[in-house]
Design an enzyme around this catalytic site. Sequence first.
Site, short mmCIF file in Angstrom:
data_model
loop_
_atom_site.label_atom_id
_atom_site.label_comp_id
_atom_site.label_asym_id
_atom_site.label_seq_id
_atom_site.Cartn_x
_atom_site.Cartn_y
_atom_site.Cartn_z
N PRO A 120 -8.10 -31.01 80.34
CA PRO A 120 -8.16 -29.68 79.76
C PRO A 120 -7.32 -28.88 80.09
O PRO A 120 -6.75 -27.99 79.47
CB PRO A 120 -9.68 -29.10 80.08
CG PRO A 120 -9.94 -30.02 81.02
CD PRO A 120 -9.23 -31.31 81.17
N TYR B 151 -35.95 -34.39 68.32
CA TYR B 151 -36.73 -33.55 69.26
C TYR B 151 -38.09 -33.94 69.26
O TYR B 151 -38.98 -33.86 70.15
CB TYR B 151 -36.58 -31.91 69.07
CG TYR B 151 -35.43 -31.27 69.51
CD1 TYR B 151 -35.17 -31.17 70.62
CD2 TYR B 151 -34.27 -31.45 68.77
CE1 TYR B 151 -34.12 -30.37 71.10
CE2 TYR B 151 -33.18 -30.92 69.32
CZ TYR B 151 -33.10 -30.50 70.46
OH TYR B 151 -31.96 -29.70 70.83
N GLU C 195 -28.21 -24.91 67.84
CA GLU C 195 -27.43 -26.07 67.28
C GLU C 195 -27.10 -25.56 65.59
O GLU C 195 -26.10 -26.36 65.32
CB GLU C 195 -28.12 -27.39 67.82
CG GLU C 195 -28.15 -27.52 68.88
CD GLU C 195 -29.22 -28.59 69.66
OE1 GLU C 195 -29.86 -29.40 68.43
OE2 GLU C 195 -29.49 -28.74 70.52
#
Length: 393
Positions: A274, A95, A137
């Site tokens: 999926p 980041y 996260e």
Amino acid sequence: MLSAQQIELVQGTIPALRENGTALTTYFYQRMLKNSPELKEVFNMGHQRSGGQAKALADAVLAYAENIQKLEVLGDAVKHIVSKHVSLNIQPAQYDIVGENLLHSISEVLSISMESDLISAWATAYQQLANLLIAAEKEVYAENLSQTDGWNGWKDFIVVRKEKESDNITSFYLSAADGSSLPKYNAGQFVSVRVDVPELGFKQPRQYTLSDSANDQVYRISVKREDGGYVSTTLHKNIKEGDHLELTSPTGNFFLQDQEKENVFISAGVGITPMISMLMTLKEHDAKMPITFIHACKNEQVFAMRQQLNDAKTALPQLKTFLACETPSDKITFDKIGRVDLSELDNTLLPENADYYICGPLAFMKAQHHALIERGISQEQIHMELFNTGNIV
């Protein structure tokens, strides 16, 4: 925390972002990947080539600026970004790299001094978003490790089986190279796969849905070969049984919500992957509630996973199917020659209280979503997954 003045400065850039956002993010990616070439193994070079990733980031930056005082509006988008970042093993230090290059790009593209109040405001705004994502996260990484045999980062897998599903889709069955068992996942979730791409000379990651019900020995991904696709072409042409691939842990927010409800699956093309995972999960758990499976394809040659769908129809007598094909077929009976039009279907196929799952190309998904809303299906009942550009860290 952003001050009122900083919020005003950030929102003052909205017109420039609307007009020049993609030019800004294109410059940003070029600058960052030149300064930090190791990130080429993180970012999708195919989407860099097409410009898709720059457009996705421009849209995200604009949405952030527009909603900076009401970030809760971005809740679903944030969840999507977090899943993609975790699947790519994004770490806090990255980041910092992104932030530095983004601020310099704003300065250089908009001809604004790095010492200006505007750059300072965007620095604070970026850090606010980074902190939000990093915290979210961190929770997902911790959750991964809390599972039996869970892991974070890239893990070595072996291709134990390779099976052609259609003219353009091939399945890869993958087991952990160290022989460990595999953590369970929710039907519909995905993994990132990383492989050396000879054409580029470095590794590339891509996200692929786990296309079967969960078990602790083998993961299956089903990969559509994209014209000019770096990773899909490598997998189809170069990877054989016994070869190694790297995977991250399963993740994603598009998955089967409730096995005890009526469920309707609507897919096109490789969007079937999926849906098959969810359907196989319902079959494995001997589901009793009504199920509808609607699928569209261009021709019979690209209609994948027909046998699994037929097996499910045998095992689940309450399963109704509707298959549409754009061209006629001598081998397969389709319910419609042409495109899916939900307005033509009755309530036996589209029950009002069901959960709806949509996956496929963007135009297809928009059309089906609009049709469901027109029928009175609530937004809360509709779940969608788009195979599109990935991380925007």
